[in-house]
Design a protein around this motif. Structure first.
Motif, short mmCIF file in Angstrom:
data_model
loop_
_atom_site.label_atom_id
_atom_site.label_comp_id
_atom_site.label_asym_id
_atom_site.label_seq_id
_atom_site.Cartn_x
_atom_site.Cartn_y
_atom_site.Cartn_z
N ALA A 63 0.86 -1.18 0.00
CA ALA A 63 0.00 0.00 0.00
C ALA A 63 0.89 1.23 0.00
N ALA A 64 0.33 2.37 -0.44
CA ALA A 64 1.01 3.65 -0.40
C ALA A 64 0.02 4.70 0.06
N ALA A 65 0.43 5.56 1.00
CA ALA A 65 -0.43 6.62 1.52
C ALA A 65 0.24 7.96 1.32
N LEU A 66 -0.51 8.93 0.80
CA LEU A 66 0.00 10.25 0.47
C LEU A 66 -0.74 11.31 1.28
N ASP A 67 0.01 12.28 1.77
CA ASP A 67 -0.56 13.34 2.61
C ASP A 67 -1.10 14.48 1.75
N GLY A 68 -2.27 14.24 1.16
CA GLY A 68 -2.90 15.28 0.35
C GLY A 68 -4.20 14.78 -0.23
N PRO A 69 -5.08 15.72 -0.67
CA PRO A 69 -6.38 15.34 -1.23
C PRO A 69 -6.21 14.43 -2.44
N LEU A 70 -6.93 13.32 -2.44
CA LEU A 70 -6.68 12.30 -3.46
C LEU A 70 -7.97 11.57 -3.81
N ARG A 71 -8.38 11.69 -5.07
CA ARG A 71 -9.44 10.86 -5.63
C ARG A 71 -8.79 9.78 -6.49
N GLY A 72 -9.48 8.67 -6.64
CA GLY A 72 -8.91 7.57 -7.40
C GLY A 72 -8.69 7.88 -8.86
N ASP A 73 -9.49 8.80 -9.42
CA ASP A 73 -9.32 9.16 -10.83
C ASP A 73 -8.31 10.29 -11.02
N LEU A 74 -7.69 10.73 -9.91
CA LEU A 74 -6.71 11.81 -9.92
C LEU A 74 -7.30 13.10 -10.50
N ALA A 75 -8.59 13.27 -10.34
CA ALA A 75 -9.26 14.48 -10.82
C ALA A 75 -8.96 15.65 -9.89
N VAL A 76 -9.10 16.87 -10.44
CA VAL A 76 -9.03 18.07 -9.62
C VAL A 76 -10.27 18.09 -8.74
N ILE A 77 -10.09 18.28 -7.43
CA ILE A 77 -11.21 18.20 -6.50
C ILE A 77 -11.91 19.55 -6.38
N ASP A 78 -11.22 20.58 -5.95
CA ASP A 78 -11.71 21.96 -5.92
C ASP A 78 -13.05 22.12 -5.20
N ARG A 79 -13.20 21.45 -4.07
CA ARG A 79 -14.37 21.68 -3.22
C ARG A 79 -14.04 21.28 -1.79
N PHE A 80 -14.87 21.74 -0.87
CA PHE A 80 -14.71 21.44 0.55
C PHE A 80 -15.34 20.07 0.78
N ARG A 81 -14.50 19.06 0.83
CA ARG A 81 -14.98 17.68 0.83
C ARG A 81 -15.61 17.28 2.16
#
Length: 261
Positions: A63-81
């Motif tokens: 497994a790999a864990a990254l410290d940042g906003p991450l969607r599986g499709d690597l899309a730009v999120i640009d919202r308050f999740r």
């Protein structure tokens, strides 16, 4: 159960071209020992790629864990999740620090650079297929939040300077043995090749906590908050500090909160 030998990866996402504000940690174990390889580095694209390839080496990652906003499709999120809103609840945020919004200027930058690291890992390959319930991708990529992770382990986190909070929590959890007990929980019967107290750089510590987050994903023993816009992975339910247990339980009972073990 984790295999007798294995590796996971943690990345503390940074983008400064001047300061070495990114960190990467590969955590490895065999039947007797737990060890790690840690580097911190600048945000230059070539340096980033070189460090990922150097630290990952030829290892297959569970497994790999990254410290940042991450969607599986690597899309730009640009919202308050949802994940960010849940962890902005005053009872939690006042003690552990909230992750911030993916809609803010810093949040957008963090999302972009997290995606860049994720792309490097996906191009490299050699990450295990995801098997945890909150998978965001076909391989075991996950989102970490080191300050929140450490704060939820801490028996009495106190709000203080944001830039020092993570280090205060890390030092306290090393001193009282909590971090070592968590590693023992995931990897029983092993000894640490290095003392946790020997990790002194802020970004190195964050990368190591991200790797421990990935260990929880690999063993399917964690708490998660979020939805389809991304799940933030937090400590195993058995390690959530007493002050936070009722909050976690309350969120678990409210499906709209998105928090689940």
């Amino acid at each position: 159960m984790l295999p007798e030998t294995g590796s996971v990866l943690g990345i503390d996402v940074g983008w400064s071209l001047r300061n070495a504000s990114s960190g990467i940690c590969r955590l490895d174990w065999d039947g007797a020992t737990v060890t790690w390889t840690i580097r911190h580095f600048t945000g230059h694209a070539d340096t980033r790629r070189d460090m990922v390839m150097e630290v990952c080496g030829a290892q297959h990652l569970l497994a790999a864990a990254l410290d940042g906003p991450l969607r599986g499709d690597l899309a730009v999120i640009d919202r308050f999740r949802l994940a960010e809103r849940a962890l902005s609840n005053k009872a939690i945020a006042s003690r552990i620090s909230q992750p911030g919004s993916s809609r803010s200027p810093v949040g957008r930058l963090l999302n972009h650079h997290t995606n860049e690291f994720a792309r490097l890992l996906l191009e490299r390959g050699m990450i295990a297929e995801a098997s945890h319930p909150h998978a965001i991708h076909k391989v075991a990529l996950a989102e970490a939040f080191p300050t929140g992770f450490l704060g939820l382990l801490h028996s009495d986190p106190q709000k203080g300077p944001r830039q020092k909070r993570s280090d205060r929590y890390y030092e306290a959890l090393v001193a009282d043995g909590t971090l070592e007990r968590l590693l023992e929980h995931h990897l029983p019967g092993r000894t640490l090749a290095f003392g946790l107290a020997t990790v002194t750089n802020h970004d190195d510590r964050a990368a190591l906590v991200c790797a421990i987050t990935a260990l929880g994903v690999a063993s399917n023993d964690y708490t998660a908050v979020g939805d389809l816009d991304g799940w933030i992975i937090l400590p195993p339910p058995a390690f959530i500090a007493a002050w936070a247990v009722s909050l976690v339980e309350r969120w678990n009972q409210a499906p709209e909160s998105g928090l689940s073990p």
